[in-house]
Design a protein around this motif. Structure first.
Motif, short mmCIF file in Angstrom:
data_model
loop_
_atom_site.label_atom_id
_atom_site.label_comp_id
_atom_site.label_asym_id
_atom_site.label_seq_id
_atom_site.Cartn_x
_atom_site.Cartn_y
_atom_site.Cartn_z
N THR A 1 0.83 -1.21 0.00
CA THR A 1 0.00 0.00 0.00
C THR A 1 0.86 1.25 0.00
O THR A 1 0.59 2.21 -0.72
N THR A 2 1.93 1.23 0.77
CA THR A 2 2.84 2.38 0.81
C THR A 2 3.45 2.64 -0.56
O THR A 2 3.55 3.79 -0.99
N PHE A 3 3.86 1.56 -1.25
CA PHE A 3 4.44 1.74 -2.59
C PHE A 3 3.43 2.31 -3.57
O PHE A 3 3.79 3.04 -4.48
N LEU A 4 2.14 2.01 -3.37
CA LEU A 4 1.09 2.57 -4.23
C LEU A 4 0.93 4.07 -4.00
O LEU A 4 0.55 4.81 -4.90
N LEU A 5 1.19 4.50 -2.79
CA LEU A 5 1.01 5.91 -2.43
C LEU A 5 2.27 6.74 -2.62
O LEU A 5 2.28 7.91 -2.27
N SER A 6 3.31 6.14 -3.13
CA SER A 6 4.60 6.82 -3.24
C SER A 6 4.48 8.19 -3.90
O SER A 6 3.84 8.35 -4.92
N SER A 7 5.08 9.13 -3.24
CA SER A 7 5.18 10.50 -3.75
C SER A 7 6.37 11.14 -3.06
O SER A 7 7.11 10.48 -2.33
N ASP A 8 6.53 12.42 -3.25
CA ASP A 8 7.63 13.12 -2.61
C ASP A 8 7.46 13.19 -1.10
O ASP A 8 8.43 13.39 -0.37
N HIS A 9 6.24 13.02 -0.62
CA HIS A 9 5.96 13.16 0.80
C HIS A 9 5.88 11.84 1.56
O HIS A 9 5.75 11.84 2.77
N ILE A 10 5.92 10.74 0.84
CA ILE A 10 5.80 9.42 1.48
C ILE A 10 7.11 8.66 1.29
O ILE A 10 7.58 8.48 0.18
N ASP A 11 7.68 8.22 2.41
CA ASP A 11 8.94 7.50 2.40
C ASP A 11 8.69 6.06 2.87
O ASP A 11 8.42 5.84 4.06
N PRO A 12 8.77 5.09 1.95
CA PRO A 12 8.52 3.69 2.34
C PRO A 12 9.45 3.20 3.45
O PRO A 12 9.05 2.35 4.25
N SER A 13 10.65 3.73 3.54
CA SER A 13 11.56 3.27 4.60
C SER A 13 11.02 3.64 5.98
O SER A 13 11.27 2.92 6.96
N ARG A 14 10.28 4.72 6.08
CA ARG A 14 9.68 5.09 7.37
C ARG A 14 8.58 4.11 7.75
O ARG A 14 8.42 3.77 8.92
N VAL A 15 7.83 3.65 6.76
CA VAL A 15 6.78 2.65 7.04
C VAL A 15 7.42 1.35 7.50
O VAL A 15 6.96 0.72 8.44
N ILE A 16 8.51 0.95 6.84
CA ILE A 16 9.23 -0.25 7.26
C ILE A 16 9.67 -0.09 8.72
O ILE A 16 9.51 -1.01 9.53
N GLY A 17 10.20 1.06 9.06
CA GLY A 17 10.63 1.31 10.44
C GLY A 17 9.48 1.21 11.42
O GLY A 17 9.63 0.67 12.52
N GLN A 18 8.32 1.73 11.04
CA GLN A 18 7.15 1.66 11.92
C GLN A 18 6.64 0.21 12.05
O GLN A 18 6.19 -0.19 13.13
N VAL A 19 6.71 -0.55 10.97
CA VAL A 19 6.32 -1.96 11.03
C VAL A 19 7.25 -2.69 12.00
O VAL A 19 6.81 -3.48 12.84
N ILE A 20 8.54 -2.42 11.90
CA ILE A 20 9.52 -3.07 12.78
C ILE A 20 9.22 -2.72 14.24
O ILE A 20 9.26 -3.58 15.12
#
Length: 162
Positions: free
Chosen positions: A56-75
């Motif tokens: 879902t994060t990759f679908l929302l990718s833009s300049d304001h969304i960082d997938p690495s931050r979502v990975i960190g939150q999942v961890i």
């Protein structure tokens, strides 16, 4: 509505979803066979949930969304889940392997979300081999069963009363 529309989960794909369920399932199967707290259902849901969050994060990718931050939150979230299965029994911590299994399940979900399905399957088999293989080593090499790794003999209630 036809059957294709009914089962279509676009933008998610069934191959990734089934891979997540399979990978979590085989690790959970090993855990459940041993009576550990993280069984088939839990493992499959952790892997599938991680895949869905990242996809879902990759679908929302833009300049304001960082997938690495979502990975960190999942961890971080997985850390809380792992802490929940760890317990302190008479000064000894139990459940560390189950907590580590939860952590690796999330990592496998991340791997699936970036499209490395075969790597996720191979790593899941490797995890099962580690979990099962080390147990075999502990049974056959006495030195590995010392200290915190010593198996505690459990007696039935009636035997302990005598």
């Amino acid at each position: 509505m036809d059957i294709i529309q009914l089962v279509d989960l676009a933008p998610y794909d069934w191959v990734s979803i089934l891979t997540a369920i399979f990978c979590g399932g085989i690790i959970g199967f090993e855990r459940q066979l041993r009576g550990k707290p993280v069984g088939i259902r839990t493992s499959a849901l952790i892997t599938l949930g991680t895949y869905l969050f990242l996809a879902t994060t990759f679908l929302l990718s833009s300049d304001h969304i960082d997938p690495s931050r979502v990975i960190g939150q999942v961890i971080t979230g997985i850390g809380f889940l792992g802490a929940g299965v760890m317990m302190n029994k008479d000064g000894a911590v139990a459940g560390v392997t189950s907590a580590a299994a939860i952590w690796i399940l999330a990592a496998i979900g991340v791997i699936i979300s970036v499209g490395h399905l075969m790597a996720a399957i191979k790593l899941s088999v490797l995890v099962v081999a580690i979990l099962y293989g080390v147990d075999l080593l502990e049974k056959n090499i006495k030195a590995l069963g010392r200290g915190v790794h010593a198996k505690i003999k459990r007696y039935s209630r009636s035997a302990s009363r005598d």
